[in-house]
Design an enzyme around this catalytic site. Structure first.
Site, PDB file in Angstrom:
ATOM      1  N   HIS A 225     -10.184   1.337   1.419  1.00  0.00           N
ATOM      2  CA  HIS A 225      -9.677   2.643   1.845  1.00  0.00           C
ATOM      3  C   HIS A 225     -10.826   3.620   2.106  1.00  0.00           C
ATOM      4  O   HIS A 225     -10.780   4.426   3.042  1.00  0.00           O
ATOM      5  CB  HIS A 225      -8.776   3.243   0.772  1.00  0.00           C
ATOM      6  CG  HIS A 225      -7.325   2.893   0.917  1.00  0.00           C
ATOM      7  ND1 HIS A 225      -6.590   3.147   2.053  1.00  0.00           N
ATOM      8  CD2 HIS A 225      -6.463   2.316   0.041  1.00  0.00           C
ATOM      9  CE1 HIS A 225      -5.338   2.749   1.879  1.00  0.00           C
ATOM     10  NE2 HIS A 225      -5.237   2.227   0.667  1.00  0.00           N
TER      11      HIS A 225
ATOM     12  N   HIS B  59      -9.097  -3.476  -2.435  1.00  0.00           N
ATOM     13  CA  HIS B  59      -8.131  -2.678  -1.675  1.00  0.00           C
ATOM     14  C   HIS B  59      -8.533  -1.206  -1.668  1.00  0.00           C
ATOM     15  O   HIS B  59      -8.551  -0.558  -0.606  1.00  0.00           O
ATOM     16  CB  HIS B  59      -6.740  -2.853  -2.304  1.00  0.00           C
ATOM     17  CG  HIS B  59      -5.638  -2.112  -1.627  1.00  0.00           C
ATOM     18  ND1 HIS B  59      -4.604  -2.745  -0.975  1.00  0.00           N
ATOM     19  CD2 HIS B  59      -5.398  -0.785  -1.505  1.00  0.00           C
ATOM     20  CE1 HIS B  59      -3.774  -1.831  -0.469  1.00  0.00           C
ATOM     21  NE2 HIS B  59      -4.230  -0.634  -0.796  1.00  0.00           N
ATOM     22  N   GLU B  60      -8.866  -0.668  -2.843  1.00  0.00           N
ATOM     23  CA  GLU B  60      -9.185   0.763  -2.919  1.00  0.00           C
ATOM     24  C   GLU B  60     -10.535   1.076  -2.275  1.00  0.00           C
ATOM     25  O   GLU B  60     -10.681   2.106  -1.606  1.00  0.00           O
ATOM     26  CB  GLU B  60      -9.157   1.236  -4.375  1.00  0.00           C
ATOM     27  CG  GLU B  60      -7.814   1.073  -5.061  1.00  0.00           C
ATOM     28  CD  GLU B  60      -6.652   1.666  -4.283  1.00  0.00           C
ATOM     29  OE1 GLU B  60      -6.846   2.676  -3.584  1.00  0.00           O
ATOM     30  OE2 GLU B  60      -5.540   1.112  -4.370  1.00  0.00           O
TER      31      GLU B  60
ATOM     32  N   CYS C  44       0.845  -1.192   0.000  1.00  0.00           N
ATOM     33  CA  CYS C  44       0.000   0.000   0.000  1.00  0.00           C
ATOM     34  C   CYS C  44       0.880   1.241   0.000  1.00  0.00           C
ATOM     35  O   CYS C  44       1.874   1.297   0.746  1.00  0.00           O
ATOM     36  CB  CYS C  44      -0.903   0.000   1.239  1.00  0.00           C
ATOM     37  SG  CYS C  44      -1.989   1.446   1.366  1.00  0.00           S
TER      38      CYS C  44
END
Length: 214
Positions: free
Chosen positions: A172, A168-169, A126
């Site tokens: 966030h 993953h995004e 990351c």
């Protein structure tokens, strides 16, 4: 106590960021903006400002370099992320990880749900946790819904490495880092990764470091 800047309208804060020019500073783990979650995008930015912000995210992602970048990673708590992956990896790695090129795209208000029960575990890093990687077991296939930067509906199924990127995004945007889902026994410095764990899958690392794979 919150600073006056914390309450400044998002448009003003983004104008301030863009005024810096070039790639934007990437926020590192430990900054609360990465943990607060984001507010849905519903027109807080004028179209021209949104386009400039998206372009700044693209430039910053490329400069890092990375394959995805979420707005909180540059200090902006809006539910917007960008992804792009030219997939410059050997064929053996691409096949093992399901890594195929992804064009640049903007994810606005994305949410995902698993498709099926299969999971895949690979090392992941990351931009907000520089210098480290760890194995994360994620859904092998997900359905992503949201919009693009023009407000057009997005409803698409992603598999393999692209599924990992969008998970993953999107995480966030919910205030979650990949380490929250990681097998911590696998945590490795970039140096250790280069020296020991460059194999297409983390099977060797799992055996040596003592963790299970799905």
């Amino acid at each position: 106590m919150a600073s006056p800047r914390d309450h400044a309208p998002l448009a003003e804060r983004i104008e301030e960021l863009l005024g810096l020019g070039g790639p934007l500073p990437i926020v590192a783990a430990g900054d609360p903006v990465l943990r607060r979650g984001t507010e849905p995008y519903d027109g807080q930015l004028a179209p021209a400002l949104l386009a400039r912000f998206v372009e700044a995210l693209r430039v910053t992602m490329h400069a890092a370099p990375g394959v995805g970048l979420a707005a909180p990673q540059v200090g902006v708590p809006l539910r917007i992320a960008v992804i792009e992956d030219p997939a410059p990896v050997p064929a053996e790695v691409a096949a093992a990880r399901g890594r195929v090129p992804q064009p640049f795209r903007v994810l606005v208000n994305p949410v995902y749900e698993p498709v099926g029960s299969a999971r895949a575990a690979f090392f992941e890093g990351c931009l907000s946790v520089p210098g480290w990687q760890a194995v994360v077991a994620r859904h092998a296939e997900v359905r992503l819904r949201g919009q693009d930067e023009h407000g057009r509906a997005l409803d698409e199924v992603f598999a393999g490495w692209p599924a990992r990127i969008v998970q993953h995004e999107t995480d966030h945007l919910d205030g979650m880092l990949y380490l929250d889902r990681a097998e911590l026994r696998s945590l490795s410095s970039n140096e250790a990764m280069a020296e020991r764990w460059t194999q297409p899958t983390p099977a060797t690392a799992a055996e040596a470091l003592g963790f299970d794979l799905p």
